[in-house]
Scaffold this active site. Structure first.
Site, short mmCIF file in Angstrom:
data_model
loop_
_atom_site.label_atom_id
_atom_site.label_comp_id
_atom_site.label_asym_id
_atom_site.label_seq_id
_atom_site.Cartn_x
_atom_site.Cartn_y
_atom_site.Cartn_z
N LEU A 117 -43.57 -12.14 -3.61
CA LEU A 117 -43.38 -11.52 -2.57
C LEU A 117 -44.66 -10.47 -2.19
O LEU A 117 -45.32 -10.15 -2.86
CB LEU A 117 -42.20 -10.53 -2.72
CG LEU A 117 -40.72 -11.26 -2.84
CD1 LEU A 117 -39.81 -10.34 -3.02
CD2 LEU A 117 -40.35 -12.27 -1.55
N ASP A 118 -44.81 -10.31 -0.98
CA ASP A 118 -45.59 -9.29 -0.28
C ASP A 118 -45.51 -7.97 -0.98
O ASP A 118 -44.23 -7.56 -1.44
CB ASP A 118 -45.79 -9.36 1.18
CG ASP A 118 -46.13 -10.51 1.78
OD1 ASP A 118 -46.70 -11.35 0.96
OD2 ASP A 118 -45.88 -10.84 2.95
N ALA A 119 -46.60 -7.09 -1.20
CA ALA A 119 -46.40 -5.68 -1.73
C ALA A 119 -45.26 -4.92 -1.11
O ALA A 119 -44.58 -4.28 -1.53
CB ALA A 119 -47.71 -5.10 -1.71
N LYS A 151 -43.17 -13.47 7.83
CA LYS A 151 -43.82 -12.78 8.80
C LYS A 151 -44.74 -13.64 9.98
O LYS A 151 -44.69 -13.12 11.15
CB LYS A 151 -44.98 -11.77 7.97
CG LYS A 151 -44.42 -10.78 7.31
CD LYS A 151 -45.31 -10.19 6.38
CE LYS A 151 -44.44 -9.15 5.47
NZ LYS A 151 -45.32 -8.40 4.43
#
Ligand code: URA
Length: 229
Positions: free
Chosen positions: A100-102, A186
């Protein structure tokens, strides 16, 4: 499995110590010395270190509820690694299944079983990932249709596979997708003129997030087996 991985999973040695022992001729496979760390071995081979038979530890399968500003990496970077929240031995043997992204929160699976994680991530498995997506603007019916049918992302030649969308309210949806392309969620909403303001993963396959933020637990046997088809 590679010989160095097998020895690492069967002893308390560090990666560097394992390599040194193999290259020094201290490791035998079926009674023959093997000095190649990449040599492929099978669990039912007889593998010995200094004449002691090695038995690998059982695989481990964990679920973690990632908070924002943690990174899906084994080492700290711009933000701390999520492994700081997991207090168990031999953490360097574990890897993350689907990062997962930060700034994304939610369900992360972690294991040392490469075959199991491959089952989850390979596209033919069509493993569904469920995200709760908060948006900057209301999502039009037209945009929902486009996302559900599949959409061409910037710089790519193949459209995304069909997604399932359930509207929660004007600016929040549940999105189910079976792929894991780079920043996929996104980019999908960007492609229909919107912007993701918050992203949270709630489910992977049959496994649902049910721990508090930054908490982890081992998966149940049924959860582990749900990916072993
Ligand atoms: N898609 C994204 O864009 N980010 C994530 O962290 C996961 C899926």
């Amino acid at each position: 499995m590679r010989l160095d991985k097998f020895v690492l999973r069967s002893t308390a040695l560090t990666k560097a110590q394992v390599i040194t022992a193999i290259e020094a001729g201290q490791v035998c496979v079926n009674h023959g010395v093997i000095k190649d760390v990449k040599h492929q071995v099978h669990e039912n081979n007889l593998i010995q270190l200094n004449h002691q038979t090695l038995t690998p530890r059982p695989f481990r399968y964990l679920l973690l509820h990632k908070s924002a500003d943690k990174i899906c990496s084994n080492v700290d970077g711009h933000y701390p690694s999520l492994f700081n929240d997991i207090d168990i031995d031999n953490k360097d043997e574990l890897h993350i299944v689907g990062r997962l992204d930060a700034d994304t929160t939610g369900l992360v699976l972690i294991t040392d079983d490469g075959r199991w994680s491959f089952n989850i991530t390979r596209p033919e498995m069509s493993c569904a990932k469920l995200y709760r997506v908060s948006l900057a603007k209301p999502l039009s019916t037209q945009a929902i249709k486009q996302l559900e049918q599949g959409i061409l992302l910037d710089g790519e030649t193949k459209p995304t596979l069909p997604a399932k969308i359930t509207t929660v309210n004007e600016r929040q949806v549940l999105l189910s997708i079976t792929e894991g392309r780079y920043h996929q969620v996104k980019r999908m909403f960007f492609a229909v003129g919107n912007k993701v303001t918050q992203l949270h993963r709630e489910q992977i396959g049959e496994i649902k997030l049910n721990t508090a933020s930054d908490q982890w637990r081992y998966l149940t046997e049924a959860e582990v087996n749900s990916f072993n088809s």
